[in-house]
Write a protein that holds these residues in place. Structure first.
Motif, PDB file in Angstrom:
ATOM      1  N   THR A  56     -41.174  -6.977   7.039  1.00 40.28           N
ATOM      2  CA  THR A  56     -42.377  -6.433   6.403  1.00 40.28           C
ATOM      3  C   THR A  56     -42.763  -7.160   5.122  1.00 40.28           C
ATOM      4  OG1 THR A  56     -41.097  -4.791   5.178  1.00 40.28           O
ATOM      5  CG2 THR A  56     -41.919  -4.137   7.350  1.00 40.28           C
ATOM      6  N   MET A  57     -41.980  -8.136   4.717  1.00 39.70           N
ATOM      7  CA  MET A  57     -42.276  -8.866   3.478  1.00 39.70           C
ATOM      8  C   MET A  57     -43.030 -10.151   3.779  1.00 39.70           C
ATOM      9  SD  MET A  57     -38.803  -8.472   1.300  1.00 39.70           S
ATOM     10  CE  MET A  57     -38.850  -7.284  -0.009  1.00 39.70           C
ATOM     11  N   SER A  58     -43.889 -10.549   2.835  1.00 41.72           N
ATOM     12  CA  SER A  58     -44.643 -11.791   3.003  1.00 41.72           C
ATOM     13  C   SER A  58     -44.012 -12.949   2.241  1.00 41.72           C
ATOM     14  CB  SER A  58     -46.091 -11.597   2.542  1.00 41.72           C
ATOM     15  OG  SER A  58     -46.122 -11.304   1.160  1.00 41.72           O
ATOM     16  N   GLN A  59     -43.121 -12.632   1.300  1.00 41.73           N
ATOM     17  CA  GLN A  59     -42.417 -13.675   0.560  1.00 41.73           C
ATOM     18  C   GLN A  59     -41.023 -13.169   0.217  1.00 41.73           C
ATOM     19  OE1 GLN A  59     -45.051 -14.205  -2.757  1.00 41.73           O
ATOM     20  NE2 GLN A  59     -43.981 -12.726  -4.022  1.00 41.73           N
ATOM     21  N   ALA A  60     -40.128 -14.096  -0.055  1.00 42.69           N
ATOM     22  CA  ALA A  60     -38.740 -13.742  -0.337  1.00 42.69           C
ATOM     23  C   ALA A  60     -38.607 -13.083  -1.710  1.00 42.69           C
ATOM     24  CB  ALA A  60     -37.855 -14.983  -0.262  1.00 42.69           C
ATOM     25  N   GLU A  61     -37.592 -12.233  -1.831  1.00 39.57           N
ATOM     26  CA  GLU A  61     -37.243 -11.590  -3.104  1.00 39.57           C
ATOM     27  C   GLU A  61     -35.738 -11.672  -3.282  1.00 39.57           C
ATOM     28  OE1 GLU A  61     -38.509  -7.528  -3.282  1.00 39.57           O
ATOM     29  OE2 GLU A  61     -40.623  -8.032  -3.019  1.00 39.57           O
ATOM     30  N   ILE A  62     -35.300 -11.723  -4.519  1.00 44.04           N
ATOM     31  CA  ILE A  62     -33.873 -11.656  -4.832  1.00 44.04           C
ATOM     32  C   ILE A  62     -33.577 -10.258  -5.362  1.00 44.04           C
ATOM     33  CG2 ILE A  62     -32.049 -12.488  -6.362  1.00 44.04           C
ATOM     34  CD1 ILE A  62     -33.228 -15.245  -6.119  1.00 44.04           C
ATOM     35  N   TRP A  63     -32.551  -9.628  -4.806  1.00 43.07           N
ATOM     36  CA  TRP A  63     -32.105  -8.308  -5.232  1.00 43.07           C
ATOM     37  C   TRP A  63     -30.690  -8.443  -5.780  1.00 43.07           C
ATOM     38  CZ3 TRP A  63     -33.704  -3.929  -1.317  1.00 43.07           C
ATOM     39  CH2 TRP A  63     -35.072  -4.014  -1.063  1.00 43.07           C
ATOM     40  N   LEU A  64     -30.402  -7.781  -6.887  1.00 45.20           N
ATOM     41  CA  LEU A  64     -29.102  -7.887  -7.547  1.00 45.20           C
ATOM     42  C   LEU A  64     -28.363  -6.553  -7.514  1.00 45.20           C
ATOM     43  CD1 LEU A  64     -30.273  -9.975 -10.627  1.00 45.20           C
ATOM     44  CD2 LEU A  64     -29.234 -10.814  -8.512  1.00 45.20           C
ATOM     45  N   GLU A  65     -27.081  -6.603  -7.816  1.00 44.65           N
ATOM     46  CA  GLU A  65     -26.238  -5.417  -7.779  1.00 44.65           C
ATOM     47  C   GLU A  65     -25.576  -5.187  -9.135  1.00 44.65           C
ATOM     48  OE1 GLU A  65     -23.079  -4.092  -4.546  1.00 44.65           O
ATOM     49  OE2 GLU A  65     -22.299  -5.721  -5.791  1.00 44.65           O
ATOM     50  N   LEU A  66     -25.524  -3.930  -9.537  1.00 41.81           N
ATOM     51  CA  LEU A  66     -24.815  -3.508 -10.742  1.00 41.81           C
ATOM     52  C   LEU A  66     -23.807  -2.434 -10.344  1.00 41.81           C
ATOM     53  CD1 LEU A  66     -27.876  -3.183 -13.150  1.00 41.81           C
ATOM     54  CD2 LEU A  66     -26.196  -5.040 -13.096  1.00 41.81           C
ATOM     55  N   PHE A  67     -22.645  -2.432 -10.989  1.00 41.02           N
ATOM     56  CA  PHE A  67     -21.606  -1.436 -10.729  1.00 41.02           C
ATOM     57  C   PHE A  67     -21.504  -0.454 -11.891  1.00 41.02           C
ATOM     58  CE2 PHE A  67     -18.686  -4.335  -7.969  1.00 41.02           C
ATOM     59  CZ  PHE A  67     -19.408  -4.019  -6.847  1.00 41.02           C
ATOM     60  N   THR A  68     -21.142   0.765 -11.560  1.00 41.04           N
ATOM     61  CA  THR A  68     -20.799   1.784 -12.546  1.00 41.04           C
ATOM     62  C   THR A  68     -19.762   2.700 -11.910  1.00 41.04           C
ATOM     63  OG1 THR A  68     -21.608   3.566 -13.966  1.00 41.04           O
ATOM     64  CG2 THR A  68     -22.709   3.309 -11.833  1.00 41.04           C
ATOM     65  N   ARG A  69     -18.874   3.235 -12.711  1.00 43.28           N
ATOM     66  CA  ARG A  69     -17.902   4.206 -12.184  1.00 43.28           C
ATOM     67  C   ARG A  69     -18.500   5.612 -12.155  1.00 43.28           C
ATOM     68  NH1 ARG A  69     -13.929   1.931 -10.020  1.00 43.28           N
ATOM     69  NH2 ARG A  69     -13.024   0.094 -10.956  1.00 43.28           N
ATOM     70  N   ASP A  70     -19.659   5.803 -12.796  1.00 50.13           N
ATOM     71  CA  ASP A  70     -20.283   7.120 -12.903  1.00 50.13           C
ATOM     72  C   ASP A  70     -21.788   6.981 -12.625  1.00 50.13           C
ATOM     73  OD1 ASP A  70     -21.207   9.664 -13.634  1.00 50.13           O
ATOM     74  OD2 ASP A  70     -20.913   9.319 -15.771  1.00 50.13           O
ATOM     75  N   PHE A  71     -22.161   7.005 -11.338  1.00 50.56           N
ATOM     76  CA  PHE A  71     -23.567   6.812 -11.024  1.00 50.56           C
ATOM     77  C   PHE A  71     -24.472   7.891 -11.629  1.00 50.56           C
ATOM     78  CE2 PHE A  71     -27.333   7.494  -8.397  1.00 50.56           C
ATOM     79  CZ  PHE A  71     -28.008   6.328  -8.728  1.00 50.56           C
ATOM     80  N   PRO A  72     -24.140   9.175 -11.546  1.00 51.73           N
ATOM     81  CA  PRO A  72     -25.035  10.160 -12.169  1.00 51.73           C
ATOM     82  C   PRO A  72     -25.244   9.905 -13.660  1.00 51.73           C
ATOM     83  CG  PRO A  72     -23.525  11.257 -10.675  1.00 51.73           C
ATOM     84  CD  PRO A  72     -23.057   9.823 -10.808  1.00 51.73           C
ATOM     85  N   GLY A  73     -24.184   9.538 -14.376  1.00 53.00           N
ATOM     86  CA  GLY A  73     -24.313   9.233 -15.799  1.00 53.00           C
ATOM     87  C   GLY A  73     -25.153   7.991 -16.043  1.00 53.00           C
ATOM     88  N   ALA A  74     -24.953   6.967 -15.220  1.00 52.37           N
ATOM     89  CA  ALA A  74     -25.746   5.743 -15.357  1.00 52.37           C
ATOM     90  C   ALA A  74     -27.204   6.011 -15.029  1.00 52.37           C
ATOM     91  CB  ALA A  74     -25.184   4.649 -14.455  1.00 52.37           C
ATOM     92  N   ALA A  75     -27.451   6.798 -13.976  1.00 50.53           N
ATOM     93  CA  ALA A  75     -28.827   7.124 -13.595  1.00 50.53           C
ATOM     94  C   ALA A  75     -29.529   7.884 -14.715  1.00 50.53           C
ATOM     95  CB  ALA A  75     -28.842   7.932 -12.302  1.00 50.53           C
ATOM     96  N   ASP A  76     -28.820   8.788 -15.352  1.00 53.75           N
ATOM     97  CA  ASP A  76     -29.384   9.536 -16.474  1.00 53.75           C
ATOM     98  C   ASP A  76     -29.707   8.594 -17.639  1.00 53.75           C
ATOM     99  OD1 ASP A  76     -30.012  12.104 -17.848  1.00 53.75           O
ATOM    100  OD2 ASP A  76     -28.324  11.494 -19.127  1.00 53.75           O
ATOM    101  N   HIS A  77     -28.781   7.721 -17.961  1.00 56.44           N
ATOM    102  CA  HIS A  77     -28.997   6.745 -19.039  1.00 56.44           C
ATOM    103  C   HIS A  77     -30.210   5.864 -18.741  1.00 56.44           C
ATOM    104  CE1 HIS A  77     -28.283   3.570 -21.961  1.00 56.44           C
ATOM    105  NE2 HIS A  77     -28.300   2.703 -20.959  1.00 56.44           N
ATOM    106  N   LEU A  78     -30.302   5.359 -17.521  1.00 50.72           N
ATOM    107  CA  LEU A  78     -31.420   4.494 -17.146  1.00 50.72           C
ATOM    108  C   LEU A  78     -32.749   5.246 -17.200  1.00 50.72           C
ATOM    109  CD1 LEU A  78     -29.609   2.687 -14.213  1.00 50.72           C
ATOM    110  CD2 LEU A  78     -30.353   1.615 -16.368  1.00 50.72           C
ATOM    111  N   ALA A  79     -32.750   6.483 -16.729  1.00 49.32           N
ATOM    112  CA  ALA A  79     -33.975   7.293 -16.767  1.00 49.32           C
ATOM    113  C   ALA A  79     -34.432   7.526 -18.205  1.00 49.32           C
ATOM    114  CB  ALA A  79     -33.748   8.623 -16.059  1.00 49.32           C
TER     115      ALA A  79
END
Length: 120
Positions: A59-82
């Motif tokens: 479904t894409m018309s051009q390439a994209e690069i996607w990256l990965e980040l790790f956290t031991r506490d996703f809910p806490g990281a999600a709250d911080h990012l929000a």
């Protein structure tokens, strides 16, 4: 911040179907990276200490690069990012129910998966 975020090991290039085979051939035959198929049909390559995944994205018309980040506490990281105004974009690619992670974009609209290391 209570939830520490670090760099992950996965880099994904989402490639339109019309460029997919040539992109795989480039990394395999021209660059000479060692391929692996641990998550077929996706094809990955050893990229030093990282894994470079080439994902077909019809479904894409051009390439994209996607990256990965790790956290031991996703809910806490999600709250911080929000709280920092970072946009969640979980609709870009479905994740299994109960997956301990999610998708965000950085200010330049690069997709990042933020996940606990054993989220799979």
């Amino acid at each position: 911040m209570t939830a520490k975020i670090t760099g992950g090991i996965n880099i994904a290039i989402k490639v339109p179907s019309h460029q997919y085979e040539a992109t795989i051939a480039f990394y395999r035959d021209v660059v000479g990276l060692k391929p692996f198929t641990a998550k077929a049909p996706a094809i990955g390559f050893e990229l030093g200490p990282n894994r470079l995944w080439i994902d077909e994205a019809p479904t894409m018309s051009q390439a994209e690069i996607w990256l990965e980040l790790f956290t031991r506490d996703f809910p806490g990281a999600a709250d911080h990012l929000a709280k920092a105004g970072i946009v969640r974009c979980d609709a870009v690619e479905p994740l299994d129910a109960g997956f301990r992670g999610g998708w965000i974009t950085n200010p330049a609209n690069i997709i990042h998966m933020v996940r606990e290391p054993d989220a799979w």
